[in-house]
Design a protein around this motif. Structure first.
Motif, PDB file in Angstrom:
ATOM      1  N   VAL A  64       0.742  -1.240  -0.161  1.00 13.15           N
ATOM      2  CA  VAL A  64      -0.229  -0.112   0.105  1.00 13.15           C
ATOM      3  C   VAL A  64       0.957   1.148  -0.163  1.00 13.15           C
ATOM      4  N   ALA A  65       0.586   2.193  -1.081  1.00 10.42           N
ATOM      5  CA  ALA A  65       1.490   3.514  -1.187  1.00 10.42           C
ATOM      6  C   ALA A  65       0.186   4.568  -0.914  1.00 10.42           C
ATOM      7  N   VAL A  66       0.277   5.709  -0.154  1.00  9.25           N
ATOM      8  CA  VAL A  66      -0.694   6.536   0.050  1.00  9.25           C
ATOM      9  C   VAL A  66       0.037   7.804   0.082  1.00  9.25           C
ATOM     10  N   SER A  67      -0.701   8.839  -0.716  1.00 12.82           N
ATOM     11  CA  SER A  67       0.021  10.269  -0.636  1.00 12.82           C
ATOM     12  C   SER A  67      -1.030  10.977   0.317  1.00 12.82           C
ATOM     13  N   LEU A  68      -0.428  11.634   1.328  1.00 12.49           N
ATOM     14  CA  LEU A  68      -1.266  12.138   2.283  1.00 12.49           C
ATOM     15  C   LEU A  68      -0.931  13.613   2.066  1.00 12.49           C
ATOM     16  N   ARG A  69      -2.086  14.561   1.827  1.00  9.93           N
ATOM     17  CA  ARG A  69      -1.797  16.050   1.662  1.00  9.93           C
ATOM     18  C   ARG A  69      -2.492  16.702   2.941  1.00  9.93           C
ATOM     19  N   PHE A  70      -1.561  17.491   3.424  1.00  8.16           N
ATOM     20  CA  PHE A  70      -1.876  18.206   4.768  1.00  8.16           C
ATOM     21  C   PHE A  70      -2.115  19.701   4.529  1.00  8.16           C
ATOM     22  N   LEU A 107       3.075  13.995   2.352  1.00 11.01           N
ATOM     23  CA  LEU A 107       3.595  12.665   2.843  1.00 11.01           C
ATOM     24  C   LEU A 107       3.519  11.363   2.003  1.00 11.01           C
ATOM     25  N   SER A 108       4.548  10.826   1.549  1.00  7.24           N
ATOM     26  CA  SER A 108       4.358   9.570   0.924  1.00  7.24           C
ATOM     27  C   SER A 108       4.389   8.487   2.107  1.00  7.24           C
ATOM     28  N   VAL A 109       3.647   7.722   1.946  1.00  9.08           N
ATOM     29  CA  VAL A 109       3.236   6.804   3.127  1.00  9.08           C
ATOM     30  C   VAL A 109       3.406   5.262   2.566  1.00  9.08           C
ATOM     31  N   ILE A 110       4.059   4.378   3.259  1.00  9.32           N
ATOM     32  CA  ILE A 110       4.013   2.814   2.814  1.00  9.32           C
ATOM     33  C   ILE A 110       3.367   2.039   3.820  1.00  9.32           C
ATOM     34  N   ALA A 111       2.848   1.048   3.497  1.00 10.01           N
ATOM     35  CA  ALA A 111       2.304   0.167   4.513  1.00 10.01           C
ATOM     36  C   ALA A 111       2.239  -1.253   3.884  1.00 10.01           C
ATOM     37  N   ARG A 112       2.246  -2.153   4.783  1.00 10.46           N
ATOM     38  CA  ARG A 112       2.058  -3.528   4.163  1.00 10.46           C
ATOM     39  C   ARG A 112       0.656  -4.286   3.551  1.00 10.46           C
ATOM     40  N   ASP A 113      -0.084  -3.393   4.360  1.00  8.52           N
ATOM     41  CA  ASP A 113      -1.621  -3.790   3.466  1.00  8.52           C
ATOM     42  C   ASP A 113      -2.508  -2.749   4.250  1.00  8.52           C
ATOM     43  N   LEU A 114      -3.918  -2.901   3.884  1.00 12.38           N
ATOM     44  CA  LEU A 114      -4.727  -1.933   4.393  1.00 12.38           C
ATOM     45  C   LEU A 114      -4.907  -1.873   6.062  1.00 12.38           C
ATOM     46  N   ALA A 115      -4.741  -2.914   6.452  1.00 14.31           N
ATOM     47  CA  ALA A 115      -4.981  -3.224   7.927  1.00 14.31           C
ATOM     48  C   ALA A 115      -3.750  -2.493   8.595  1.00 14.31           C
ATOM     49  N   ASP A 116      -2.643  -2.583   8.029  1.00 15.27           N
ATOM     50  CA  ASP A 116      -1.256  -1.999   8.647  1.00 15.27           C
ATOM     51  C   ASP A 116      -1.350  -0.580   8.139  1.00 15.27           C
ATOM     52  N   TYR A 117      -1.951  -0.028   7.024  1.00  6.34           N
ATOM     53  CA  TYR A 117      -1.937   1.323   6.862  1.00  6.34           C
ATOM     54  C   TYR A 117      -3.175   2.108   7.957  1.00  6.34           C
ATOM     55  N   HIS A 118      -4.108   1.353   8.410  1.00  5.47           N
ATOM     56  CA  HIS A 118      -5.173   1.840   9.284  1.00  5.47           C
ATOM     57  C   HIS A 118      -4.470   2.013  10.480  1.00  5.47           C
ATOM     58  N   ARG A 119      -3.741   1.040  11.005  1.00  3.77           N
ATOM     59  CA  ARG A 119      -3.108   1.203  12.322  1.00  3.77           C
ATOM     60  C   ARG A 119      -2.322   2.347  12.234  1.00  3.77           C
ATOM     61  N   LEU A 120      -1.340   2.536  11.028  1.00  4.23           N
ATOM     62  CA  LEU A 120      -0.170   3.477  10.979  1.00  4.23           C
ATOM     63  C   LEU A 120      -0.996   4.763  11.032  1.00  4.23           C
ATOM     64  N   TYR A 121      -2.114   5.069  10.349  1.00  2.00           N
ATOM     65  CA  TYR A 121      -3.046   6.341  10.180  1.00  2.00           C
ATOM     66  C   TYR A 121      -3.415   6.579  11.650  1.00  2.00           C
ATOM     67  N   ARG A 122      -3.991   5.851  12.322  1.00  2.47           N
ATOM     68  CA  ARG A 122      -4.386   5.991  13.647  1.00  2.47           C
ATOM     69  C   ARG A 122      -3.486   6.305  14.826  1.00  2.47           C
ATOM     70  N   SER A 123      -2.417   5.543  14.605  1.00  2.60           N
ATOM     71  CA  SER A 123      -1.404   5.849  15.783  1.00  2.60           C
ATOM     72  C   SER A 123      -0.195   6.656  15.443  1.00  2.60           C
ATOM     73  N   ARG A 124       0.078   6.770  14.294  1.00  2.93           N
ATOM     74  CA  ARG A 124       1.189   7.691  13.965  1.00  2.93           C
ATOM     75  C   ARG A 124       1.232   9.136  13.067  1.00  2.93           C
ATOM     76  N   ILE A 125      -0.115   8.934  12.093  1.00  3.29           N
ATOM     77  CA  ILE A 125      -0.375  10.149  11.162  1.00  3.29           C
ATOM     78  C   ILE A 125      -1.287  11.104  11.946  1.00  3.29           C
ATOM     79  N   LEU A 126      -2.640  10.606  12.529  1.00  3.83           N
ATOM     80  CA  LEU A 126      -3.460  11.522  13.283  1.00  3.83           C
ATOM     81  C   LEU A 126      -2.968  12.533  14.433  1.00  3.83           C
ATOM     82  N   PRO A 127      -1.711  11.607  15.129  1.00  2.00           N
ATOM     83  CA  PRO A 127      -1.262  12.596  16.343  1.00  2.00           C
ATOM     84  C   PRO A 127      -0.092  13.536  15.752  1.00  2.00           C
ATOM     85  N   LEU A 128       0.132  13.631  14.489  1.00  2.00           N
ATOM     86  CA  LEU A 128       1.023  14.655  13.987  1.00  2.00           C
ATOM     87  C   LEU A 128       0.411  15.943  14.423  1.00  2.00           C
TER      88      LEU A 128
END
Length: 151
Positions: A64-70, A107-128
């Motif tokens: 999974v590769a996601v481009s996050l625009r802030f 930010l360009s973000v990579i994750a192993r799968d959608l579940a990993d991305y969801h975990r990453l998004y909630r635990s590391r991205i949203l708290p930025l």
């Protein structure tokens, strides 16, 4: 800036980044000594900034590769610096870009799968810090990823 010899050498380097100076010289039609001097000058002047490995993240299990625009809340004058400092601490963030306009940072973000991305998004991205708005674009395909300069 660059003369014809420089352009030929850089063009050959772009085509084969692992080529030796002698091989580049032969393909560019110059002597190895001239090629070495020119390549050294291009490095000293910062035109050539190193050679890099291009990694296929999917072959390492990152599907999974996601481009996050802030858009940031700019009421704090250090908002951008604080955000970037915190984003650099997230190992899955492989690129950080800043912009002028409505979007402040991408930010360009990579994750192993959608579940990993969801975990990453909630635990590391949203708290930025200082986030006012986020837009996520999930990459479907890379159709062109060429870093060559047309010389």
């Amino acid at each position: 800036m660059l003369d014809d010899v420089d352009r030929r050498l850089v063009r050959q380097l772009q085509n084969d980044p692992e080529a030796t100076t002698s091989a580049l010289a032969g393909r560019a039609g110059v002597s190895p000594q001239l090629a070495a001097r020119r390549m050294d000058r291009l490095r000293r002047e910062g035109i050539l900034r190193g050679q890099h490995a291009r990694i296929d993240w999917t072959k390492l299990g990152y599907e999974v590769a996601v481009s996050l625009r802030f858009t940031l809340d700019k009421t704090d004058p250090r908002a951008l610096d604080s955000f970037i400092e915190a984003a650099r601490e997230v190992p899955e963030v492989i690129e950080i870009q800043t912009f002028l306009g409505r979007v402040d940072v991408r930010l360009s973000v990579i994750a192993r799968d959608l579940a990993d991305y969801h975990r990453l998004y909630r635990s590391r991205i949203l708290p930025l810090p200082h986030i006012a708005d986020i837009e996520a674009l999930m990459q479907v395909a890379t159709l062109k990823a060429d870093e060559k300069v047309p010389l």
